[in-house]
Write an enzyme that holds these catalytic residues in place. Structure first.
Site, PDB file in Angstrom:
ATOM      1  N   TYR A  11      -2.369   8.025 -17.846  1.00  0.00           N
ATOM      2  CA  TYR A  11      -0.911   8.083 -17.986  1.00  0.00           C
ATOM      3  C   TYR A  11      -0.563   8.371 -19.431  1.00  0.00           C
ATOM      4  CZ  TYR A  11       4.008   6.622 -17.809  1.00  0.00           C
ATOM      5  OH  TYR A  11       5.382   6.575 -17.890  1.00  0.00           O
ATOM      6  N   ASP A  39      -4.797   9.482 -26.697  1.00  0.00           N
ATOM      7  CA  ASP A  39      -3.573   8.725 -26.449  1.00  0.00           C
ATOM      8  C   ASP A  39      -3.930   7.249 -26.638  1.00  0.00           C
ATOM      9  OD1 ASP A  39      -1.482   7.264 -25.480  1.00  0.00           O
ATOM     10  OD2 ASP A  39      -1.264   8.388 -23.608  1.00  0.00           O
ATOM     11  N   LYS A  62       3.625   0.878 -28.091  1.00  0.00           N
ATOM     12  CA  LYS A  62       3.314  -0.533 -27.798  1.00  0.00           C
ATOM     13  C   LYS A  62       3.093  -1.375 -29.062  1.00  0.00           C
ATOM     14  CE  LYS A  62       2.477   0.522 -23.070  1.00  0.00           C
ATOM     15  NZ  LYS A  62       1.862   1.693 -22.475  1.00  0.00           N
TER      16      LYS A  62
HETATM   17  C1  LIG Z   1       2.594   3.025 -22.001  1.00  0.00           C
HETATM   18  C2  LIG Z   1       1.867   4.273 -22.202  1.00  0.00           C
HETATM   19  C3  LIG Z   1       2.515   5.474 -22.517  1.00  0.00           C
HETATM   20  C4  LIG Z   1       4.011   5.624 -22.496  1.00  0.00           C
HETATM   21  O1  LIG Z   1       4.647   4.837 -23.454  1.00  0.00           O
HETATM   22  P1  LIG Z   1       6.190   4.454 -23.239  1.00  0.00           P
HETATM   23  O2  LIG Z   1       6.534   3.717 -24.493  1.00  0.00           O
HETATM   24  O3  LIG Z   1       6.251   3.626 -21.995  1.00  0.00           O
HETATM   25  O4  LIG Z   1       6.954   5.728 -23.098  1.00  0.00           O
HETATM   26  C5  LIG Z   1       1.743   6.571 -22.835  1.00  0.00           C
HETATM   27  N1  LIG Z   1       0.405   6.499 -22.835  1.00  0.00           N
HETATM   28  C6  LIG Z   1      -0.259   5.374 -22.524  1.00  0.00           C
HETATM   29  C7  LIG Z   1      -1.743   5.343 -22.575  1.00  0.00           C
HETATM   30  C8  LIG Z   1       0.452   4.228 -22.181  1.00  0.00           C
HETATM   31  O5  LIG Z   1      -0.219   3.127 -21.826  1.00  0.00           O
END
Ligand SMILES: *Cc1c(COP(=O)(O)O)cnc(C)c1O
Length: 429
Positions: free
Chosen positions: A144, A239, A267
């Site tokens: 994701y 990511d 995060k």
């Molecule tokens: C949470 C998450 C996102 C998206 O971040 P948001 O602040 O919710 O837009 C992207 N990549 C990873 C790996 C994530 O866990």
């Protein structure tokens, strides 16, 4: 536990908010029932609207690595708010947090702050496309990267097909530029590169996956991707929205000793305020406006409250790096305890863990990619989730989510959790 008030609040919410929630993962669709409404939180605990206390293993899906209402972060936000909450002009604070992030994370020279992980990944891919002058990207099934159009793509049959959108509203035109590979499967990546010579701008992945449960990269997987990128002039994007400042000071690049070309954050970097960021070496970052041709902007980017929270958080992690070791030990302790409790009652399971990320899969097979994650017993997970909840333990309401530990957890909390697991396992058996 009683959730009368939460359910009433949920009914009210549903009238004015689609599905009653501002992010779908908060709904209980995967496990059944109504989501729990939070009143406040402190340290490792959530206090809900019905007066229940829950030990929290989601921690806002990662950011609260030092616990809820962590005093240095709260104090930083309060003090900063008194000075004004947004200017749309530069502040010294932005340079301070940028310099600290660049110091903590290996292999990056410059960083740009945005407002979410979604924005960070979306911008990183635009930058990669602008820099390489190529259109296509490779992502992995089950990873994701936020909800921007290019990432909401599901596999067709077989990896060497063009993606089809898995949400209405994503156009076929966008979907055709996103190619899907299988996690931990270098051959699937090689095949895509060979089928699309000189067309692939970047490979983006969660270098430790956390959005199909926790899945570590297999030995040599990250190194293999690095080599494929080097040999084909493709940029490698890690990511690290979930793993950055959680698994180590410098994230997965430090932990697995593999360099990425662009790294994205979210995060933890915002200490619980809406922050994302992306970073790279100077040559790549200088491609961004106003220096370069790739446009990227944000009215509230680098917001002073968010930067103050993030700076307080990163400062704590930088000056007290034993936190990562402490978290790792607590998570290992929990892992052992849960494995024993489930084994005692002959509940088939696979537990994956890296640092302070852990997930329990009710599965016989090793969980190494999306396909194997999807094989787990979902019914058993639902019963486990509700069982744990009734014991006052809040884990993510989906089998495809990782648990995030906070260093605010005590060994007493962990023992309580293991004991709860033992009780629930007995019922499931
Ligand atoms: C949470 C998450 C996102 C998206 O971040 P948001 O602040 O919710 O837009 C992207 N990549 C990873 C790996 C994530 O866990």
């Amino acid at each position: 536990m009683i959730y009368k008030r939460s359910s009433a609040l949920f009914s009210e919410a549903q009238k004015v908010i689609p599905g009653g929630v501002n992010s779908p993962v908060r709904a209980f669709n995967a496990v059944g029932g109504d989501p729990i409404f939070v009143k406040h939180a402190k340290g490792a605990y959530l206090y809900d609207e019905d007066g229940n206390t829950l030990i929290d293993y989601i921690n806002s899906w990662g950011p609260m690595i030092l616990g809820h209402a962590f005093p240095p972060v709260v104090e930083a936000v309060i003090q900063r708010a008194k000075l004004g909450t947004s200017y749309g002009m530069p502040t010294q604070l932005e340079t301070e947090i940028a310099a600290l992030a660049v110091k903590m994370v290996p292999n990056i020279d410059k960083i740009r702050f945005v407002n979410s992980g979604t924005e960070a990944c979306m911008s990183a891919v635009r930058l990669a496309r602008g820099f390489t002058k190529r259109d296509k990207i490779i992502k992995f099934a089950g990873c994701y990267h936020g909800h921007s159009d290019s990432f909401l793509i599901q596999a067709g049959s077989g990896a060497v097909t063009f993606g089809t959108p898995n949400s209405p509203g994503v156009t076929k035109g966008t979907a055709k530029d996103t190619l899907l590979a299988d996690y931990n499967d270098l051959a699937s990546v090689k095949a895509l590169i060979e089928a699309n010579p000189n067309e692939i701008a970047c490979i983006i992945l969660e270098p430790v996956a956390g959005n199909m449960g926790c899945i570590p990269p297999a030995d040599g997987f990250l190194q293999g991707l690095r080599e494929l990128c080097d040999n084909n002039d493709i940029l490698l994007i890690f990511d690290e929205v979930m793993t950055g400042f959680r698994l180590a000071k410098g994230g997965v690049q430090e932990l697995y000793k593999v360099n990425a070309d662009i790294v994205t954050f979210g995060k933890v970097i915002g200490g619980g305020l809406p922050v994302g960021a992306f970073a790279a070496r100077e040559e790549i970052m200088n491609y961004l406006a106003p220096l370069g041709p790739v446009y990227q902007a944000g009215t509230l980017s680098g917001n002073p409250l968010a930067m103050a929270a993030g700076l307080a958080m990163l400062t704590e992690l930088d000056t007290n790096p034993s936190i990562f070791d402490s978290l790792q030990k607590k998570t290992a302790y929990l892992h052992t305890g849960i494995a024993e409790a489930l084994t005692e009652h002959e509940i088939t399971h696979t537990i994956n863990r890296v640092g302070s990320m852990i997930s329990v899969h009710f599965s016989e097979t090793a969980v190494t990619d999306f396909k194997t994650a999807a094989l787990a017993n979902n019914k058993q997970f639902k019963d486990f989730f509700h069982g744990m909840l009734s014991e006052g333990i809040y884990i993510a309401p989906s089998a495809f989510e990782t648990w995030f530990l906070t260093d605010a957890l005590t060994y007493e909390d962990l023992d309580k959790t293991i004991e709860a697991c033992r009780k629930v396992a007995k019922k499931l058996a």
